[in-house]
Design an enzyme around this catalytic site. Structure first.
Site, PDB file in Angstrom:
ATOM      1  N   CYS A  40       0.909  -1.115   0.017  1.00 52.97           N
ATOM      2  CA  CYS A  40       0.059  -0.132  -0.066  1.00 52.97           C
ATOM      3  C   CYS A  40       0.445   1.128   0.026  1.00 52.97           C
ATOM      4  CB  CYS A  40      -1.483  -0.208   1.012  1.00 52.97           C
ATOM      5  SG  CYS A  40      -2.946   1.225   0.713  1.00 52.97           S
TER       6      CYS A  40
ATOM      7  N   HIS B 149      -3.416  -5.151   0.092  1.00 52.52           N
ATOM      8  CA  HIS B 149      -3.824  -5.966   1.566  1.00 52.52           C
ATOM      9  C   HIS B 149      -3.872  -7.453   0.770  1.00 52.52           C
ATOM     10  CE1 HIS B 149      -3.765  -2.276   3.773  1.00 52.52           C
ATOM     11  NE2 HIS B 149      -4.670  -1.308   3.206  1.00 52.52           N
TER      12      HIS B 149
ATOM     13  N   GLU C 288      -2.829  -8.996   3.533  1.00 53.98           N
ATOM     14  CA  GLU C 288      -3.587  -9.811   4.367  1.00 53.98           C
ATOM     15  C   GLU C 288      -5.260 -10.014   4.836  1.00 53.98           C
ATOM     16  OE1 GLU C 288      -4.292  -5.960   5.613  1.00 53.98           O
ATOM     17  OE2 GLU C 288      -2.292  -6.660   4.155  1.00 53.98           O
TER      18      GLU C 288
END
Length: 429
Positions: free
Chosen positions: A317, A401, A403
């Site tokens: 990011c 992202h 995750e």
């Protein structure tokens, strides 16, 4: 100014006929209206509260539109950039994502709050967003993990929220005109004109938001993804890789995923000197997610420049954008950004399409990057750059992202790739 209700008395005579007898009967009753002062909302002072909540908040956007709503959470006046998020679940993870610092998050999913909140789902030490805008606030919670209602949670953290506002209409406005600065207020003393002036006098571009969300001192992170939530069998706990994670607003689940793949993690502040990082002889460096404009943090770009090519690096990011600038590329502000858990991304290396979780208002211009930098991922909604690699400098990055939290797990293999990069360099050392 409080006013008086009208005092009235009305006597009504009804003439009725009894069918059992021919004689008429007269019935009389009186309606009396008492005189009570009225509040500015028109409610009689001295009577009990109404069983429903009335509109007591305003969202004033810089385009001049005024949206009246009902408040929950904290009270007061707050300014921020309004963005919309298309995630269907995970509002607590969104509330605690540091990347939302300085922003009002509007949820396009209309029903929010039905699962309450719990401390296990927090992505950082506190809520950093400016406020929450939703269509419908659940009047009850129903989840076995719930510890408190959403409104109480926000009030304790001094975060404003509004509901019973037309989020669909605001979203269409943001898509058409782009992200807008807004002011959220529950203060009756402030006029619409004053709030509009506030919205037009504030800007998020060029503001260093990272320094307000980063940790102040280094610390060690050891927590892995809990076994009940682990979804990948690719982790190699027997291997140990020391990773320095720059905290530009890092989410806890990024650290948990790295730990689950066998990494020993040292988290350092955003201003941590590159010389100190390299002196620790890490196997790799993570440049984390974070809020705001990458051009507003030139000190972070300089740190990235000093580290790339020395050890394997992974940017996520904000980290991806800083890598883009450090390589000589440019970043730009998007019209309304990407915020949600359902963005399709194509991995050019294997042709695989991943449904990803995203939260960013800036992007890297791939045309500005030097030769040798490979665009590995592309957002299929608008064709923007979603991932980079530069094998010669041992770097990789993703704009979104991997995750998730909240969101799908399609991109989790990126952690495997980073571990593989560190392993390769370590074996060839």
């Amino acid at each position: 100014m409080a006013t008086q209700s009208m005092d009235c008395s009305l006597r009504i005579h009804l003439l009725t006929t009894c069918f059992a007898s021919k004689s008429p009967k007269v019935r009389a009753f009186t309606i009396r209206c008492s005189s009570l002062p009225l509040s500015s909302h028109g409610a009689a002072i001295g009577l009990g509260e109404t069983p429903w909540k009335v509109a007591d908040a305003r969202l004033v956007l810089e385009d001049g539109s005024i949206w009246r709503a009902k408040s929950f959470g904290a009270l007061g006046t707050q300014v921020g950039e309004v963005v919309f998020n298309t995630s269907l679940t995970g509002y607590q993870e969104i509330l605690t994502d540091p990347s939302y610092a300085g922003q009002f998050v509007l949820m396009t999913n209309p029903h929010i709050g039905n699962t309450g909140v719990n401390f296990d789902d927090e992505e950082s030490r506190q809520c950093f967003l400016a406020g929450l805008v939703i269509r419908s606030l659940s009047i009850s919670t129903s989840n076995w993990r719930c510890t408190k209602p959403l409104g109480d949670y926000l009030a304790e953290r001094n975060i404003m929220g509004i509901y019973d506002v037309d989020t669909r209409a605001i979203t269409r406005r943001l898509r058409q005109d782009g992200s807008l600065i807004g002011v959220l207020s529950t203060e009756e003393t402030k006029t619409d004109e004053e709030l509009l002036k506030m919205s037009r006098g504030w800007d998020i571009v060029g503001v260093d938001l990272i320094s307000g969300v980063s940790c102040k001192e280094p610390y060690e992170w050891t927590d892995r993804t809990d076994s009940e939530w682990e979804f990948s069998a690719d982790g190699k706990p027997g291997e140990t890789f020391h990773v320095i994670a720059y905290d530009f607003g890092v989410k806890h689940n990024i650290l948990r995923r790295l730990a689950s793949y066998g990494c020993k993690i040292t988290v350092v502040p955003s201003t941590w000197p590159a010389s100190k990082t390299l002196a620790m002889k890490p196997d790799g460096v993570l440049f984390s997610n974070g809020p705001g404009d990458p051009s507003a943090v030139p000190y972070a770009v300089e740190t990235v420049k000093e580290i790339i090519g020395r050890v394997p690096v992974f940017g996520i990011c904000m980290g991806h954008q800083l890598l883009g600038q450090a390589l000589g590329g440019k970043t730009f502000k998007m019209k309304f950004g990407h915020h949600g858990g359902n963005h399709p991304v194509r991995n050019h290396r294997n042709g695989r399409v991943e449904i990803s979780a995203q939260n960013h208002n800036y992007a890297v211009d791939p045309a500005s990057l030097p030769d040798g930098v490979e665009v590995t991922h592309v957002n299929l909604n608008d064709g923007s750059c979603a991932g980079l690699a530069f094998p010669r400098l041992m770097l990789m990055s993703l704009q979104y992202h991997p995750e998730a939290s909240p969101g799908p797990h399609d991109s989790d293999p990126a952690f495997t790739e980073f571990v593989g990069l560190m392993r390769k360099v370590k074996q060839n050392a």
